[in-house]
Design a protein around this motif. Sequence first.
Motif, PDB file in Angstrom:
ATOM      1  N   ARG A   3       0.844  -1.189   0.000  1.00 33.94           N
ATOM      2  CA  ARG A   3       0.000   0.000   0.000  1.00 33.94           C
ATOM      3  C   ARG A   3       0.878   1.238   0.000  1.00 33.94           C
ATOM      4  NH1 ARG A   3      -1.664  -2.898   4.300  1.00 33.94           N
ATOM      5  NH2 ARG A   3      -1.321  -1.187   5.709  1.00 33.94           N
ATOM      6  N   GLU A   7      -2.819   5.448   0.638  1.00 30.82           N
ATOM      7  CA  GLU A   7      -3.715   4.398   1.122  1.00 30.82           C
ATOM      8  C   GLU A   7      -3.556   4.192   2.632  1.00 30.82           C
ATOM      9  OE1 GLU A   7      -4.192   1.245  -2.491  1.00 30.82           O
ATOM     10  OE2 GLU A   7      -2.170   1.542  -1.706  1.00 30.82           O
ATOM     11  N   GLN A   8      -2.323   4.219   3.103  1.00 32.33           N
ATOM     12  CA  GLN A   8      -2.081   4.051   4.530  1.00 32.33           C
ATOM     13  C   GLN A   8      -2.669   5.217   5.326  1.00 32.33           C
ATOM     14  OE1 GLN A   8       1.979   2.736   5.537  1.00 32.33           O
ATOM     15  NE2 GLN A   8       2.200   2.286   3.356  1.00 32.33           N
ATOM     16  N   GLU A  11      -6.448   4.743   5.488  1.00 31.14           N
ATOM     17  CA  GLU A  11      -6.801   3.717   6.468  1.00 31.14           C
ATOM     18  C   GLU A  11      -6.645   4.227   7.899  1.00 31.14           C
ATOM     19  OE1 GLU A  11      -4.522   0.231   5.516  1.00 31.14           O
ATOM     20  OE2 GLU A  11      -5.480   0.035   3.551  1.00 31.14           O
ATOM     21  N   ARG A  58     -11.752  -0.585  -0.273  1.00 31.91           N
ATOM     22  CA  ARG A  58     -10.645  -1.405   0.192  1.00 31.91           C
ATOM     23  C   ARG A  58     -10.172  -0.924   1.567  1.00 31.91           C
ATOM     24  NH1 ARG A  58      -7.932  -1.514  -4.570  1.00 31.91           N
ATOM     25  NH2 ARG A  58      -6.835   0.375  -4.047  1.00 31.91           N
ATOM     26  N   ALA A  59     -10.094   0.381   1.750  1.00 36.20           N
ATOM     27  CA  ALA A  59      -9.673   0.945   3.040  1.00 36.20           C
ATOM     28  C   ALA A  59     -10.682   0.617   4.132  1.00 36.20           C
ATOM     29  CB  ALA A  59      -9.484   2.452   2.916  1.00 36.20           C
ATOM     30  N   ASP A  61     -12.697  -1.933   4.192  1.00 34.35           N
ATOM     31  CA  ASP A  61     -12.552  -3.371   4.458  1.00 34.35           C
ATOM     32  C   ASP A  61     -11.369  -3.645   5.369  1.00 34.35           C
ATOM     33  OD1 ASP A  61     -14.765  -3.918   2.873  1.00 34.35           O
ATOM     34  OD2 ASP A  61     -13.582  -4.564   1.141  1.00 34.35           O
ATOM     35  N   GLU A  62     -10.239  -3.005   5.095  1.00 37.15           N
ATOM     36  CA  GLU A  62      -9.043  -3.219   5.913  1.00 37.15           C
ATOM     37  C   GLU A  62      -9.265  -2.758   7.353  1.00 37.15           C
ATOM     38  OE1 GLU A  62      -6.145  -4.866   5.290  1.00 37.15           O
ATOM     39  OE2 GLU A  62      -7.209  -5.455   3.468  1.00 37.15           O
ATOM     40  N   VAL A  63      -9.864  -1.594   7.523  1.00 37.97           N
ATOM     41  CA  VAL A  63     -10.098  -1.068   8.865  1.00 37.97           C
ATOM     42  C   VAL A  63     -11.126  -1.923   9.614  1.00 37.97           C
ATOM     43  CG1 VAL A  63     -10.964   0.917  10.172  1.00 37.97           C
ATOM     44  CG2 VAL A  63      -9.360   1.268   8.295  1.00 37.97           C
ATOM     45  N   SER A  64     -12.094  -2.439   8.880  1.00 34.47           N
ATOM     46  CA  SER A  64     -13.131  -3.260   9.509  1.00 34.47           C
ATOM     47  C   SER A  64     -12.552  -4.548  10.107  1.00 34.47           C
ATOM     48  CB  SER A  64     -14.220  -3.612   8.494  1.00 34.47           C
ATOM     49  OG  SER A  64     -14.906  -2.431   8.121  1.00 34.47           O
ATOM     50  N   LYS A  65     -11.398  -4.971   9.618  1.00 37.67           N
ATOM     51  CA  LYS A  65     -10.750  -6.173  10.137  1.00 37.67           C
ATOM     52  C   LYS A  65     -10.060  -5.919  11.475  1.00 37.67           C
ATOM     53  CE  LYS A  65      -9.621  -7.855   5.501  1.00 37.67           C
ATOM     54  NZ  LYS A  65      -8.501  -8.092   4.563  1.00 37.67           N
TER      55      LYS A  65
END
Length: 68
Positions: A3, A7-8, A11, A58-59, A61-65
């Motif tokens: 990333r 993107e970082q 997020e 995508r961001a 989704d990543e944060v939701s993890k």
Amino acid sequence: MNRDATEQALEAFIAEAKKAGLDIGEYAKRAQTGITGNAVYSWISVSEKPKVIKALNRAIDEVSKLDI
């Protein structure tokens, strides 16, 4: 996944919003409406809009993890 800094940063911003109690899914929908509606985010070119929405999703989704 490699990333880039943008993107970082996105997020990290979304993660802080989530930690603050904001409904990040709802705000993502609002942002997508603004992006596709052309009025609010007029600097995003038509050809870039699908990529921008994909990056936002995508961001989210990543944060939701994350367990935050």
